[in-house]
Design a protein around this motif. Sequence first.
Motif, PDB file in Angstrom:
ATOM      1  N   PHE A 152       1.025  -1.253   0.263  1.00  0.00           N
ATOM      2  CA  PHE A 152       0.053  -0.203   0.234  1.00  0.00           C
ATOM      3  C   PHE A 152       1.066   1.357  -0.166  1.00  0.00           C
ATOM      4  N   ILE A 153       2.051   1.164   0.418  1.00  0.00           N
ATOM      5  CA  ILE A 153       2.760   2.404   0.569  1.00  0.00           C
ATOM      6  C   ILE A 153       2.978   3.045  -1.092  1.00  0.00           C
ATOM      7  N   PRO A 154       3.280   2.281  -1.965  1.00  0.00           N
ATOM      8  CA  PRO A 154       3.377   2.814  -3.211  1.00  0.00           C
ATOM      9  C   PRO A 154       1.958   3.505  -3.700  1.00  0.00           C
ATOM     10  N   LEU A 155       0.896   2.938  -3.211  1.00  0.00           N
ATOM     11  CA  LEU A 155      -0.297   3.740  -3.635  1.00  0.00           C
ATOM     12  C   LEU A 155      -0.389   5.177  -3.188  1.00  0.00           C
ATOM     13  N   LEU A 156       0.250   5.313  -1.910  1.00  0.00           N
ATOM     14  CA  LEU A 156       0.123   6.579  -1.308  1.00  0.00           C
ATOM     15  C   LEU A 156       0.272   8.009  -2.098  1.00  0.00           C
ATOM     16  N   GLY A 157       1.109   7.569  -3.234  1.00  0.00           N
ATOM     17  CA  GLY A 157       1.282   8.635  -4.379  1.00  0.00           C
ATOM     18  C   GLY A 157       0.160   9.048  -5.303  1.00  0.00           C
ATOM     19  N   LYS A 158      -0.849   8.096  -5.104  1.00  0.00           N
ATOM     20  CA  LYS A 158      -2.175   8.162  -5.928  1.00  0.00           C
ATOM     21  C   LYS A 158      -3.037   8.972  -4.993  1.00  0.00           C
ATOM     22  N   MET A 159      -2.822   9.343  -3.782  1.00  0.00           N
ATOM     23  CA  MET A 159      -3.863   9.717  -2.992  1.00  0.00           C
ATOM     24  C   MET A 159      -4.144  11.262  -3.286  1.00  0.00           C
ATOM     25  N   ASN A 160      -5.377  11.645  -3.366  1.00  0.00           N
ATOM     26  CA  ASN A 160      -5.803  12.918  -3.581  1.00  0.00           C
ATOM     27  C   ASN A 160      -5.767  13.917  -2.340  1.00  0.00           C
ATOM     28  N   LYS A 161      -6.057  15.259  -2.510  1.00  0.00           N
ATOM     29  CA  LYS A 161      -6.236  16.083  -1.467  1.00  0.00           C
ATOM     30  C   LYS A 161      -7.379  15.656  -0.651  1.00  0.00           C
ATOM     31  N   ASN A 162      -7.241  15.522   0.857  1.00  0.00           N
ATOM     32  CA  ASN A 162      -8.283  15.358   1.771  1.00  0.00           C
ATOM     33  C   ASN A 162      -8.490  13.870   1.765  1.00  0.00           C
ATOM     34  N   SER A 163      -7.693  13.059   1.341  1.00  0.00           N
ATOM     35  CA  SER A 163      -8.061  11.671   1.227  1.00  0.00           C
ATOM     36  C   SER A 163      -7.756  10.658   2.569  1.00  0.00           C
ATOM     37  N   ILE A 164      -8.077   9.746   2.795  1.00  0.00           N
ATOM     38  CA  ILE A 164      -7.807   9.002   3.761  1.00  0.00           C
ATOM     39  C   ILE A 164      -7.439   7.335   3.536  1.00  0.00           C
ATOM     40  N   LEU A 165      -6.461   6.933   4.089  1.00  0.00           N
ATOM     41  CA  LEU A 165      -5.931   5.566   4.156  1.00  0.00           C
ATOM     42  C   LEU A 165      -6.560   4.728   5.355  1.00  0.00           C
ATOM     43  N   VAL A 166      -6.977   3.603   5.177  1.00  0.00           N
ATOM     44  CA  VAL A 166      -7.538   2.649   5.899  1.00  0.00           C
ATOM     45  C   VAL A 166      -6.598   1.399   6.119  1.00  0.00           C
ATOM     46  N   LEU A 167      -5.934   1.290   7.299  1.00  0.00           N
ATOM     47  CA  LEU A 167      -5.266  -0.171   7.529  1.00  0.00           C
ATOM     48  C   LEU A 167      -6.150  -0.667   8.102  1.00  0.00           C
ATOM     49  N   PHE A 168      -6.204  -2.128   7.557  1.00  0.00           N
ATOM     50  CA  PHE A 168      -7.113  -3.274   7.989  1.00  0.00           C
ATOM     51  C   PHE A 168      -6.323  -4.453   8.278  1.00  0.00           C
ATOM     52  N   GLY A 169      -5.598  -4.645   7.228  1.00  0.00           N
ATOM     53  CA  GLY A 169      -4.738  -6.173   7.117  1.00  0.00           C
ATOM     54  C   GLY A 169      -3.577  -6.081   8.293  1.00  0.00           C
ATOM     55  N   THR A 170      -3.341  -7.393   8.668  1.00  0.00           N
ATOM     56  CA  THR A 170      -2.248  -7.606   9.505  1.00  0.00           C
ATOM     57  C   THR A 170      -1.423  -8.597   8.834  1.00  0.00           C
ATOM     58  N   SER A 171      -0.104  -8.484   9.034  1.00  0.00           N
ATOM     59  CA  SER A 171       0.926  -9.520   8.496  1.00  0.00           C
ATOM     60  C   SER A 171       2.120  -9.302   9.064  1.00  0.00           C
ATOM     61  N   SER A 172       3.276  -9.937   8.561  1.00  0.00           N
ATOM     62  CA  SER A 172       4.537 -10.078   9.233  1.00  0.00           C
ATOM     63  C   SER A 172       5.474 -10.031   8.129  1.00  0.00           C
ATOM     64  N   ASN A 173       6.697  -9.796   8.441  1.00  0.00           N
ATOM     65  CA  ASN A 173       7.969 -10.103   7.609  1.00  0.00           C
ATOM     66  C   ASN A 173       7.657  -9.536   6.320  1.00  0.00           C
TER      67      ASN A 173
END
Lengths: 360, 360, 360, 360
Positions: A258-279
């Motif tokens: 998801f971090i590479p997607l942050l470049g596509k985020m609009n003004k006033n946008s929001i990122l929801v973190l729901f998944g959990t993983s490791s490694n």
Amino acid sequence: MKAIVVRPPNVGAEVKDVDLHEPVLPGRVRIRTLYTGICGTDRGIVGGKITFARPPDNSGELILGHEGLGVVEEVGEGVTHLKKGDLVVPVVRRGCGVCLNCRIGRQDFCETGNFVEAGIRGLNGFMREEFVDSASYLVKVPRAIADIAVLTEPLSNVVKAVGQVIHIQKRMLWTCGDSSYECRNAFVVGTGPIGTFFSLMFATYGFNVYMLNRRDPSPAESVIAETIDATFYNTSKGYAELPKADVVVDTSGYPSAFIPLLGKMNKNSILVLFGTSSNDSAKVDAELVTSIVENNIAVVGSVNASKEDFAEAVNYLTMWKERYGGLLNKMITSVISPEQATEALMKKPSGEIKTVIKWS
Amino acid sequence: MKAIVVRPPNVGAEVKDVDLHEPVLPGRVRIRTLYTGICGTDRGIVGGKITFARPPDNSGELILGHEGLGVVEEVGEGVTHLKKGDLVVPVVRRGCGVCLNCRIGRQDFCETGNFVEAGIRGLNGFMREEFVDSASYLVKVPRAIADIAVLTEPLSNVVKAVGQVIHIQKRMLWTCGDSSYECRNAFVVGTGPIGTFFSLMFATYGFNVYMLNRRDPSPAESVIAETIDATFYNTSKGYAELPKADVVVDTSGYPSAFIPLLGKMNKNSILVLFGTSSNDSAKVDAELVTSIVENNIAVVGSVNASKEDFAEAVNYLTMWKERYGGLLNKMITSVISPEQATEALMKKPSGEIKTVIKWS
Amino acid sequence: MKAIVVRPPNVGAEVKDVDLHEPVLPGRVRIRTLYTGICGTDRGIVGGKITFARPPDNSGELILGHEGLGVVEEVGEGVTHLKKGDLVVPVVRRGCGVCLNCRIGRQDFCETGNFVEAGIRGLNGFMREEFVDSASYLVKVPRAIADIAVLTEPLSNVVKAVGQVIHIQKRMLWTCGDSSYECRNAFVVGTGPIGTFFSLMFATYGFNVYMLNRRDPSPAESVIAETIDATFYNTSKGYAELPKADVVVDTSGYPSAFIPLLGKMNKNSILVLFGTSSNDSAKVDAELVTSIVENNIAVVGSVNASKEDFAEAVNYLTMWKERYGGLLNKMITSVISPEQATEALMKKPSGEIKTVIKWS
Amino acid sequence: MKAIVVRPPNVGAEVKDVDLHEPVLPGRVRIRTLYTGICGTDRGIVGGKITFARPPDNSGELILGHEGLGVVEEVGEGVTHLKKGDLVVPVVRRGCGVCLNCRIGRQDFCETGNFVEAGIRGLNGFMREEFVDSASYLVKVPRAIADIAVLTEPLSNVVKAVGQVIHIQKRMLWTCGDSSYECRNAFVVGTGPIGTFFSLMFATYGFNVYMLNRRDPSPAESVIAETIDATFYNTSKGYAELPKADVVVDTSGYPSAFIPLLGKMNKNSILVLFGTSSNDSAKVDAELVTSIVENNIAVVGSVNASKEDFAEAVNYLTMWKERYGGLLNKMITSVISPEQATEALMKKPSGEIKTVIKWS
């Protein structure tokens, strides 16, 4: 009665006969289990990988299962909102009884960490033929959705997360000029059951939905995307053809996803973190931080759900069944017996969206 | 094409052929009308009693009808969210274009009063075989509820009003200990279509609903009350057997009907004023004011609905159809032709809950 | 120590020596009283007219006083936010311990009614030389406003009420095009201490304030109006010269005083009921109800205040002292001894805005 | 008149005579500049490092300065809320006129990016002897804080950011059992003017404040910490002695400065990103993401401020002056002439908290 039992952190699950002698005290209800769903957390426990899994105090084993659906068999004294024959879904987390959020029924925001969770930590779950529970943790379900109501629990968590988004975004004017969300784009990373529910929710709210995965869609995914007017997008070809996103949901837990997607985020946008993983990891640089600041971007982690979220999940399932016909049924890719479950709990069947155990 | 036309403040309505020559310009949509509902406002206009009724500027007559349902026949350039064959419900009020609420799509809170309302003031309505409208005022409807979606408009106003209640009551903690509303009682004064919708909404939210009227229930009302676990209460026997209310909704507009109920209002409760009438009054004394103060009681008047309220109304109708089967259909007590409508617009048929005109 | 004592419902108050033997247990604080204010409720109790006034359980008499200011003399174990020498104002109402609002510190919204109020019902008040209280009910006050901080309690109730208005009005867009409230008019009915605080609050929020009374302003009222750029309006000449109001506050409790003003209420406006009285009434007719509905008008009764409202009141007093110099001091029209108080409690001195008792 | 002028992206600033011939049209106001503050953005522009800096259209040069304070000299027709002699602070950003947020006065949430900012991009700033501006962008300031009101603009951005926190955290119950924030810890990373304002704000809200820097406090910082009962914490010794944080504010913009702190974040906590920088990065691993999810943690970037935030900043400065005496004055470490400013704009003077230019 028959139950599926684990001994965390030991690997494996066992179908065995347990006898719990649970009387139906005042305020409590006896429920005959109809279905229980299997999810990644169940497999994590059975695989010995969920470090917080633990049996009830004074017990060496834990009955698994937190995605339940049952029918009321007997109600205790003082139970007014339920009667024999009602379908119910039980809430998973039970509050610590001490912190303010738990005291007001928002144990999904427990601050002490001293909650228990049925089938996960400190409380027996619903993978058994029957159980007794407090009426205050049971959500009534219309008979019309008996076939899909086992999906209530996973959906409840999505309902909560979307509720967080709607609340947080009220800090500015985020609706469109016609008071709808039709001018907003939602990206959902991951197309499993949780990702599918996020896509359905945002489509219902009126967003333009993009379902993201690193591959082309399966036939089932294509049907879902078409039904809800969403776009399935294969991210292995890069992000260039995507528009800007107003909301990004990550259901993977992988920062590298998801971090590479942050470049596509609009003004006033929001990122929801729901998944959990490791490694996994990704680099955050100062330019990304600057972009979050300059564009008023928010991020929110969301876990669990309140009883009201369960009730709202029931409403969504009911509406979607009327609106989309058998679409939700297609998410239940196999219905198995408790005996078959021990294998399905060890290894995810190929092509699974949701595997469900039938109890009676 | 055929249309039902009025000349306010003249009494009476006429079915006649009108030719409006409306091209489908960019952003606009041609809709073939399926159904239009008849409500008290329509009868008020036809009866010459609604003083604010008026034709469009430069026209001597007004096409009646604000409760519409149609099917898209043709979409103009740039219309992306609708296509031929989609079912749609049009929004009634169109904003003044000047005040901030209208600019953000909340014309239901217009501050200048310079809005127009289809079929009511300054804009032709939907009692005609087809109409052309801006896509931004059309709400898409699932095919599954084609038979009841003509109820969307009246329900939208109730959705807005209930939304006001939920917002206003967030000034304190108003949910119960399990995060539900199951500890709250809602009284709905009036059991017409609007009262029925309020009762359905509050039941869906989990309130204990009391449907109040000055008489015993009709068979249809008994069925509704039973289906949603509500209590029908005949107020002609006094209020002594009622519990305290957390929300009271008045759909009558008669001060003499709801002011006596204020003595039954709980601490932190709210009164919703929705109905309008005339030629009635009641006395408010200082003791009642003191009680409103000491108990943190709120009152809110609510009118009209935004596009989002229409979309939410569609969701409720869809969910209720799945949940309650034909219950909503029972609210449509007769389906008539445009020619039959001129009489039905003059005089409410006995036993009517909702009369609907079929256009094609 | 010296205290002012009442025996409700008996008429009269007495200065007498009481000995309460209150140890400073963990979490508690001994406070030397500096000032206590006198308000209408005190006079109501002394006059035998407040039916809910009652001594603590197991006591025949009640120490009066709920508007307090004191200095910390001694802190019990575990008290971290206060130290000897700090100025403090005590909160009046103490929660029932049972309902959710009381459990989260919002006893101003208590639902059981089983709260106690210092100096009013069930708990001794602050008209005594010293008292011991729980640290959690004490609000710290900057030394800079020692001279006016006795006004904190009455102001706290106004802070709460204005907070209700701001919350409720967020149901629509109510700020102006520059995000301020400068396009909004506030009418405050009554120019006593409470009315003055409402006027100060709304002026600080940027509203155009109209101070309403049935007479011309006193010299002190003229100074206040001029200082805060408010308009003093004599309602005995009718309402014709008033503009439309976006908020109307009634501090009188007389329906006959505020109901005629409802005709001046703007679309989307709100009426705040704060005053309580008796022996008055006014007629509400259906046309007024229709106007409340059609214009989305709200009404809210507001009573009491939370600890946070007290803290915010302290902030306002501090800001206003810097901004307006001695304006707030002018509201304290006389400072008297406890012995003089028994007379002042029976009869309001002429020209009083606020009378204050000095204890040490 | 004299002005400080830049030609971005050229390095350097020049004091020169400019003549702009600005008439005072209706709705506009002529202001004589009293003070302008210098901040990092000004130095970034003068140093040629701010890529978005640009002169007004049709001009080759930009008058610098966005932290202004002036006195009204002349008001245009129709200006009602200001008069000659009033002190005013101008808002920095002016909206695009197109997006909804700009239309409602929330240009700090502009979605098009087509705003202008005085002294930064597309609009001349306030480092000149006088300027003419629209009354709707001017915030009135009490004479009592003439000496510190030049701090309004930087504080306004902090007011907005704290407002974001309070709004976002209403998604759960985040106040303490007494309705205060006294059970909550706030960490502020950075102790410059912005960090100091965050510390003052959170202290005023009742949080336990920790001021974090990589070194021991300067004497001025020690005074500030002591005055507001905050703890100054030197992070070069690690984080072990810090408690858990409920809010973390980063004013540095360096991921390497705040990402290690995320391990100290409590359940339900929030991270505020306010600082911007470059040439830094830190690794985010899946375990951190899991922690954000499991603990319902939020992150919010915040930039700029609305007119209402400016007005609230004025209120805070006024309150703090009364409460803390000369504390805020200590933040203004030097007052210089426009001629001295060209050097101060190139290189931050040692020991600077805030350098201010005096114009008249």
